[in-house]
Design an enzyme around this catalytic site. Structure first.
Site, PDB file in Angstrom:
ATOM      1  N   HIS A 198     -47.936   6.249   0.392  1.00  0.00           N
ATOM      2  CA  HIS A 198     -48.678   5.644  -0.711  1.00  0.00           C
ATOM      3  C   HIS A 198     -50.105   6.155  -0.698  1.00  0.00           C
ATOM      4  O   HIS A 198     -50.718   6.298   0.346  1.00  0.00           O
ATOM      5  CB  HIS A 198     -48.677   4.117  -0.574  1.00  0.00           C
ATOM      6  CG  HIS A 198     -49.683   3.459  -1.451  1.00  0.00           C
ATOM      7  ND1 HIS A 198     -49.510   3.373  -2.813  1.00  0.00           N
ATOM      8  CD2 HIS A 198     -50.894   2.915  -1.190  1.00  0.00           C
ATOM      9  CE1 HIS A 198     -50.577   2.781  -3.349  1.00  0.00           C
ATOM     10  NE2 HIS A 198     -51.423   2.508  -2.375  1.00  0.00           N
ATOM     11  N   HIS A 238     -56.180  -4.468  -9.160  1.00  0.00           N
ATOM     12  CA  HIS A 238     -57.585  -4.809  -8.922  1.00  0.00           C
ATOM     13  C   HIS A 238     -58.066  -5.934  -9.811  1.00  0.00           C
ATOM     14  O   HIS A 238     -59.218  -6.349  -9.743  1.00  0.00           O
ATOM     15  CB  HIS A 238     -58.460  -3.574  -9.118  1.00  0.00           C
ATOM     16  CG  HIS A 238     -58.092  -2.457  -8.197  1.00  0.00           C
ATOM     17  ND1 HIS A 238     -57.235  -1.451  -8.576  1.00  0.00           N
ATOM     18  CD2 HIS A 238     -58.399  -2.226  -6.901  1.00  0.00           C
ATOM     19  CE1 HIS A 238     -57.054  -0.623  -7.545  1.00  0.00           C
ATOM     20  NE2 HIS A 238     -57.748  -1.082  -6.527  1.00  0.00           N
ATOM     21  N   LYS A 284     -77.328  -8.823   3.907  1.00  0.00           N
ATOM     22  CA  LYS A 284     -76.071  -9.187   3.257  1.00  0.00           C
ATOM     23  C   LYS A 284     -76.061 -10.685   2.968  1.00  0.00           C
ATOM     24  O   LYS A 284     -75.799 -11.123   1.840  1.00  0.00           O
ATOM     25  CB  LYS A 284     -74.902  -8.838   4.189  1.00  0.00           C
ATOM     26  CG  LYS A 284     -73.573  -9.411   3.760  1.00  0.00           C
ATOM     27  CD  LYS A 284     -72.577  -9.380   4.924  1.00  0.00           C
ATOM     28  CE  LYS A 284     -71.271 -10.026   4.552  1.00  0.00           C
ATOM     29  NZ  LYS A 284     -70.517  -9.229   3.560  1.00  0.00           N
ATOM     30  N   ARG A 294     -71.397  -5.412   1.019  1.00  0.00           N
ATOM     31  CA  ARG A 294     -70.184  -5.260   1.807  1.00  0.00           C
ATOM     32  C   ARG A 294     -70.402  -4.304   2.986  1.00  0.00           C
ATOM     33  O   ARG A 294     -70.880  -3.186   2.813  1.00  0.00           O
ATOM     34  CB  ARG A 294     -69.038  -4.744   0.941  1.00  0.00           C
ATOM     35  CG  ARG A 294     -67.738  -4.732   1.686  1.00  0.00           C
ATOM     36  CD  ARG A 294     -66.531  -4.425   0.842  1.00  0.00           C
ATOM     37  NE  ARG A 294     -65.479  -3.889   1.697  1.00  0.00           N
ATOM     38  CZ  ARG A 294     -64.751  -4.623   2.539  1.00  0.00           C
ATOM     39  NH1 ARG A 294     -64.946  -5.926   2.635  1.00  0.00           N
ATOM     40  NH2 ARG A 294     -63.839  -4.059   3.305  1.00  0.00           N
ATOM     41  N   ARG A 296     -76.822  -8.621  10.030  1.00  0.00           N
ATOM     42  CA  ARG A 296     -76.482  -8.518   8.596  1.00  0.00           C
ATOM     43  C   ARG A 296     -77.276  -9.520   7.753  1.00  0.00           C
ATOM     44  O   ARG A 296     -76.766 -10.126   6.826  1.00  0.00           O
ATOM     45  CB  ARG A 296     -74.970  -8.719   8.383  1.00  0.00           C
ATOM     46  CG  ARG A 296     -74.158  -7.520   8.849  1.00  0.00           C
ATOM     47  CD  ARG A 296     -72.679  -7.725   8.612  1.00  0.00           C
ATOM     48  NE  ARG A 296     -72.159  -8.820   9.416  1.00  0.00           N
ATOM     49  CZ  ARG A 296     -71.081  -9.518   9.156  1.00  0.00           C
ATOM     50  NH1 ARG A 296     -70.379  -9.254   8.096  1.00  0.00           N
ATOM     51  NH2 ARG A 296     -70.684 -10.497   9.945  1.00  0.00           N
TER      52      ARG A 296
HETATM   53  N1  GLN Z   1     -49.609  -1.046   2.600  1.00  0.00           N
HETATM   54  C1  GLN Z   1     -50.964  -1.314   2.270  1.00  0.00           C
HETATM   55  C2  GLN Z   1     -51.056  -2.603   1.457  1.00  0.00           C
HETATM   56  O1  GLN Z   1     -50.181  -2.871   0.715  1.00  0.00           O
HETATM   57  C3  GLN Z   1     -51.564  -0.172   1.485  1.00  0.00           C
HETATM   58  C4  GLN Z   1     -53.016  -0.423   1.157  1.00  0.00           C
HETATM   59  C5  GLN Z   1     -53.759   0.766   0.611  1.00  0.00           C
HETATM   60  O2  GLN Z   1     -53.186   1.662   0.079  1.00  0.00           O
HETATM   61  N2  GLN Z   1     -55.058   0.766   0.724  1.00  0.00           N
HETATM   62  O3  GLN Z   1     -51.996  -3.325   1.570  1.00  0.00           O
HETATM   63 ZN    ZN Z   2     -53.293   1.701  -2.394  1.00  0.00          ZN
END
Ligand code: GLN
Ligand code: ZN
Length: 766
Positions: A651, A704, A20, A525, A17
């Site tokens: 999720h 984020h 990087k 990355r 790498r």
């Molecule tokens: N349970 C994971 C977290 O909270 C979900 C992460 C994701 O959706 N990428 O980190």
């Molecule tokens: Zn997520």
């Protein structure tokens, strides 16, 4: 044998790498431009040399990039968005590279604050490219000399084998995005073509014989306008670049209904990806005009397995029979950018495992060996057959019990005991949660302390007991402050996890991990995907210890966290000897057992994350339903073993649901949490329009960014959600996990989130 051997692109990072590390040092100001360029020069020369040594007749150049090959094109074509004008004058000494990095990463210096260009996934890979931005008045001009310099440098090493690589004009436009309404980016073609023609002519003058133009969109679904653009572009180019040999490369999919169009383009050679779409060969052979050659992508550029020579040779021989050996080339299916560099650095893998694999360097060796076999070296074929047979039969790979169980899965296994409304009642009675229940997505900040703990355990500096007790402490304090904050459904925090796929892969049978199997994800990355080599099974509990430990600390419900089968599949290198759907079903059964073990241990709420379900969507629309059917079924198999009053969450963290909403609903999770805050809940309209029946937690703040949103702001989003969906079904949570955040902002944001939920609760009169 006049058949040529060639390559489409080589991994740029270096086996250690190096790129990087050099880029990151340059960004930190630790090294200067000269040293950065020297690293780049050395890497390219090393890669050219090893491709030469592997016997490649044509060797790519300009496939190297400091950040991304699409951004390189944007700079080459002078499609630099206006907001960088100030940066261009600010960077000292006419440093094109600093302008380039500013476009990739944003620029905050000398009082300027300019945002980066957007990034998105490169087709169905985990590589991300920088999206070109177009305006209606967009103009193009030759701006950068990188491709010409690369060609000169490549010639020094490889002589006449040097083959410059560019993204073709139609795909370049289609990869981009309109920044204003009133036009389609494909309309820009007439303005773009003269610049391309100028570049190609200049390369020809420099001595280029072959140029590779990548047009992956030629293997995708195309509108009539887009099809016409291909015809127009290549007619113009052919007219103005007589004598230049163009190799038009497609990959990741088959030409399908674009076969006749592709065959009609006036290019010297057409490259197709037979590893992804072997069925396209017959039709193409029948359609190819007499002057066009065919480059066969026979070695898989997307996976780590050794090539099955017998299979490749069948296709090569068939093609030679029809076209003659002077009209055939062989190559990997696509650029080798998507596989790790060199198996020679995998000293931890046992010889048998090594004998089944090939990384970029070995894949070029395979191209050479295929050529040698056709010239009579049958010993190479025998050795390959032995390796392939060993993998086909190995008891390490094939577990009869797993296969039997997977084959015995019935529709009933994918069905909860009762329909949602009945389950909802049972769960309401069991948990007695307030309206607008608050929760989080799973992880809490992974501080340096936690990461160092893991590093020390790995090095043997601390014992497993010390590690476990430190993780326990982090978990207890997370539980305590969630209680203090007033959250309704708690999480344990995922402190014990390095990565949401690796953590499970390490505990499941059928996975191996490489030491240096790095693949570029974006910019500097890199990721190291696990390798799923065999039948997957679960030797023991994976998460029960941590979830029950956390649950024992509190009387409030603690939600357990699992990664779903599709996401585990999607973020790994997957075995190629059985359909992906079957591998996913095996993983689903392992997760199902973990779900049941959690339930048996008294855990009432279990989340199965599937953030990758959408990115697994096939590139061709016609294949999407089939994929979604097995992907959703795998989730249901994982989730459906439990009783009615066990609540299953899932999720997903992406914000395009419109086209797949019925499949999301078919997952039948009791609760789904999704990313919605940046779109201001707009995305909920898809759920509302569909009358999505189950419970849903639209993210009320963007994780984020370190920014702490206020109570009003989140309460306002909740009101928007309540206007669209039944209040009884709504949950309150952030957009995603908090792993990458710091503690202070996490605490402040969640505090405000709880306040917002309480305010809306009161307003609803409860
Ligand atoms: N349970 C994971 C977290 O909270 C979900 C992460 C994701 O959706 N990428 O980190
Ligand atoms: Zn997520």
């Amino acid at each position: 044998m006049r058949m040529l051997k060639h390559n489409l692109g080589y991994p740029r990072m270096g086996s250690q790498r190096q790129l990087k590390k050099a880029c990151e040092k340059y960004w930190q100001g630790e090294i200067g431009r000269t040293e950065l360029f020297l690293t780049a020069k050395r890497l390219q020369e090393e890669h050219w040399q090893l491709q030469l040594d592997a016997g490649m007749d044509l060797i790519p150049c300009n496939d190297f990039s400091f950040y991304d090959q699409v951004l390189d094109m944007t700079l080459l074509l002078g499609a630099i968005p206006d907001r960088y004008a100030a940066v261009a004058t600010d960077v000292s000494g006419n440093a094109e590279i600093d302008l380039y990095f500013a476009m990739a990463r944003g620029y905050q210096q000398h009082g300027l604050d300019v945002t980066a260009m957007e990034m998105t996934k490169w087709f169905d890979t985990n590589y991300h490219y920088i999206v070109p931005e177009f305006t209606a008045a967009q103009s193009f001009r030759l701006f950068s000399n990188k491709v010409f310099n690369a060609f000169d440098a490549a010639r020094q090493v490889t002589g006449s084998a040097a083959k410059p690589v560019l993204i073709g004009p139609v795909s370049y436009l289609l990869l981009g995005k309109e920044k204003e309404s009133g036009f389609h980016r494909i309309d820009l073609l007439p303005r773009l073509l003269p610049v391309y023609i100028g570049i190609l002519q200049k390369l020809q003058q420099q001595g280029a014989v072959w140029v590779q133009l990548d047009e992956p969109f030629l293997a995708m679904d195309l509108s009539e306008v887009e099809k016409a653009a291909f015809t127009q572009a290549y007619r113009e180019i052919a007219k103005h670049c007589k004598g230049l040999k163009l190799l038009l490369a497609t990959y990741f999919e088959g030409l399908g209904e674009n076969t006749a169009l592709a065959a009609s383009l006036p290019v010297c050679c057409l490259h197709v990806d037979l590893t992804r779409a072997p069925q396209q060969l017959e039709e193409l052979l029948a359609a190819l005009p007499e002057k066009t050659s065919l480059s066969l992508g026979v070695v898989d550029g997307r996976n780590v397995w050794k090539n099955d020579y017998e299979l490749s040779l069948t296709n090569i021989r068939k093609t030679i029979n029809v076209l003659g050996d002077n009209r055939v080339m062989i190559a990997p299916g696509c650029s080798l950018l998507h596989v790790p560099a060199d198996l020679a650095h995998e000293s931890d893998l046992d010889p048998e495992m090594l004998s089944w694999m090939a990384f970029a360097r070995q894949k070029l060796q395979e191209i050479r060996e295929l050529h040698d076999i056709l010239r009579g070296n049958t010993a190479l074929l025998t050795a390959n057959q032995a390796a392939i047979a060993s993998r086909r039969q190995s008891p390490r790979i094939h577990k009869p019990e797993v296969k039997q169980r997977t084959a015995a899965v019935t529709d009933k296994d994918a069905m909860r005991q009762s329909a949602f409304l009945q389950r909802q009642q049972a769960q309401e009675q069991r948990f007695r949660l307030p309206l607008y229940p608050t929760t989080t997505i799973g992880s809490f900040p992974q501080t340096d302390d936690i990461r160092q703990l893991r590093a020390r355990l790995r090095k043997g500096d601390i014992s497993q007991e010390t590690y476990d007790s430190e993780i326990e402490q982090a978990t207890v304090s997370a539980i305590r402050w969630q209680e203090t904050l007033g959250l309704d459904v708690l999480v344990h925090g995922e402190f014990e996890r390095n990565d949401m796929v690796e953590y499970f892969g390490e505990m499941l049978d059928g996975f191996v991990f490489t030491r240096n199997g790095w693949v570029q994800s974006y910019g500097s990355r890199c990721v190291k995907p696990p390798v799923i080599y065999g039948d997957v099974s679960r030797p023991g509990d994976m998460t029960v210890r941590w979830s029950t430990y956390a649950q024992a600390q509190t009387t409030l419900p603690v939600k357990a966290m699992l990664t779903g089968p599709v996401t585990i599949l999607q973020w790994s290198f997957v075995r190629d000897d059985q359909p992906r759907s079957l591998t996913t079903r095996q993983i689903a059964l392992a997760i199902r057992d973990e779900v049941l073990a959690l339930e048996a241990a008294g855990i009432g709420i279990i989340q199965i994350d599937e953030p990758a379900i959408r990115e697994g969507l096939p590139l061709r629309k016609a294949k999407r339903d089939e994929y979604l059917n097995w992907a959703v079924n795998a989730f249901r198999v994982a989730a459906s073993g439990v009783k009615d009053d066990t609540q299953i969450h899932t999720h997903m963290c992406y914000s395009e649901f419109n086209d797949i909403i019925e499949h999301i609903a078919a997952m039948d999770a009791d609760v789904i949490t999704i990313e919605t805050s940046r779109s201001q809940m707009e995305l909920l309209e898809a759920f509302a329009g569909f009358h999505y029946p189950n419970e849903i937690g639209p993210g009320v703040y963007d994780i984020h960014s370190p920014r702490v949103p206020g109570v009003d702001e989140m309460a306002h989003l909740l009101q928007k959600a309540a206007a669209l969906l039944p209040v009884r079904n709504l949950w309150v949570n952030p957009d995603c996990g908090l792993k990458t955040r710091k503690w202070p902002e996490t605490k402040a944001a969640l505090e405000n989130m709880v306040k917002a939920a309480r305010r809306e609760r009161e307003r609803a009169g409860v």
